[in-house]
Motif scaffolding. Structure first.
Motif, mmCIF file in Angstrom:
data_model
loop_
_atom_site.group_PDB
_atom_site.id
_atom_site.type_symbol
_atom_site.label_atom_id
_atom_site.label_comp_id
_atom_site.label_asym_id
_atom_site.label_seq_id
_atom_site.Cartn_x
_atom_site.Cartn_y
_atom_site.Cartn_z
ATOM 1 N N THR A 140 47.846 21.932 -45.121
ATOM 2 C CA THR A 140 47.989 22.035 -43.669
ATOM 3 C C THR A 140 49.006 21.041 -43.148
ATOM 4 O O THR A 140 49.932 21.403 -42.403
ATOM 5 C CB THR A 140 46.635 21.819 -42.981
ATOM 6 O OG1 THR A 140 45.718 22.841 -43.391
ATOM 7 C CG2 THR A 140 46.788 21.886 -41.460
ATOM 8 N N ASN A 150 50.699 27.757 -36.173
ATOM 9 C CA ASN A 150 49.542 28.632 -36.350
ATOM 10 C C ASN A 150 49.017 28.569 -37.784
ATOM 11 O O ASN A 150 48.649 29.594 -38.377
ATOM 12 C CB ASN A 150 49.889 30.086 -35.998
ATOM 13 C CG ASN A 150 50.321 30.251 -34.556
ATOM 14 O OD1 ASN A 150 49.809 29.577 -33.669
ATOM 15 N ND2 ASN A 150 51.279 31.133 -34.311
ATOM 16 N N GLU A 152 46.454 28.086 -40.557
ATOM 17 C CA GLU A 152 44.999 28.239 -40.679
ATOM 18 C C GLU A 152 44.576 28.049 -42.125
ATOM 19 O O GLU A 152 45.145 28.655 -43.028
ATOM 20 C CB GLU A 152 44.561 29.620 -40.199
ATOM 21 C CG GLU A 152 43.050 29.828 -40.274
ATOM 22 C CD GLU A 152 42.630 31.201 -39.780
ATOM 23 O OE1 GLU A 152 41.411 31.449 -39.708
ATOM 24 O OE2 GLU A 152 43.515 32.022 -39.482
ATOM 25 N N LYS A 153 43.594 27.189 -42.333
ATOM 26 C CA LYS A 153 43.066 26.935 -43.664
ATOM 27 C C LYS A 153 41.633 27.451 -43.735
ATOM 28 O O LYS A 153 40.803 27.121 -42.885
ATOM 29 C CB LYS A 153 43.094 25.443 -43.987
ATOM 30 C CG LYS A 153 42.615 25.086 -45.389
ATOM 31 C CD LYS A 153 42.788 23.575 -45.632
ATOM 32 C CE LYS A 153 42.401 23.203 -47.057
ATOM 33 N NZ LYS A 153 40.954 23.346 -47.294
#
Length: 225
Positions: A140, A150, A152-153
């Protein structure tokens, strides 16, 4: 309008199925070895290439997908930079990676086991080759530093063996179980003998204990996406 897709992948099935599902998309799959299937959709092609080397594509892509590069990637920031440079404005990058050592299922008291110890040896031996098998923990921040937005993990738990509830989890458990039985001796022989100085007898004994542990315990891999 034609969509362009670059797939940096260690299995051919995903690229072929994606091309079949989206026939208007041009799919380019890359791998280190020429072991692609003989029959592929007309909108899919494969090239032999190393994702860690300089990329030579003369076009940019709308979507780049990579998976299971954990034990082969030495420089993730450089890889992500090349992804950034080869994406069209508004393009997407998706990467799926495992972590070592494996972790136990939620709600169970953490304890040492042969299987978890095996994963710690994987971490230790890979580190001597300049590979961080927990690299996805940093994805990230690395992606955001390069300029991705934007981000996202998602951490997904996969059960090993078909003990989990639900037909989907049971299917994944059976598949991961078979994959794990193959990975334990393969990874141990490749890494532990070369990087930790283990003998083949030591690896064989460790395999027996790990397989026994997997057979008896309820474990998850943490699979980070």
């Amino acid at each position: 309008m034609e969509t362009l897709l670059s797939v940096v992948i260690d299995t051919r099935i995903w690229a072929v199925e994606f091309a079949e599902a989206f026939p208007g998309t041009q799919v380019i799959g890359t791998d280190l070895s020429p072991i692609q299937p003989d029959f592929i959709p007309p909108n899919c092609q494969f090239i032999v290439d190393n994702a860690e080397h300089d990329w030579v594509f003369d076009r940019k892509f709308d979507y780049i997908h990579s998976r299971m590069l954990t034990l082969g990637m030495h420089d993730w920031p450089r890889f992500f930079r090349q992804c950034w440079e080869h994406l069209e404005p508004g393009g997407w990058l998706e990467t799926h990676e495992t972590q070592f050592p494996p972790k136990r299922a939620d709600g169970e008291q953490a304890r040492q086991s042969a299987f978890i110890t095996w994963g710690e040896h994987v971490y230790e031996s890979a580190a001597t080759a300049g590979i961080d098998v927990r690299a996805s923990e940093k994805f990230t921040s690395q992606l955001e530093w390069i300029g991705f937005v934007n981000v996202e993990k998602v951490d997904v738990q996969w059960p090993i063996k078909a003990w989990a509830k639900g037909s989907k989890n049971k299917l994944m458990g059976r598949l991961l179980y078979q994959n794990t039985l193959e990975a334990i001796p393969a990874v141990g022989t490749a890494l532990f003998t070369r990087r930790l100085g283990w003998t083949k007898e030591q690896v064989d004994a460790d395999v027996v204990e790990c397989v026994k542990d997997v057979e008896e315990e309820r474990n998850h891999f943490y699979y980070s996406m």
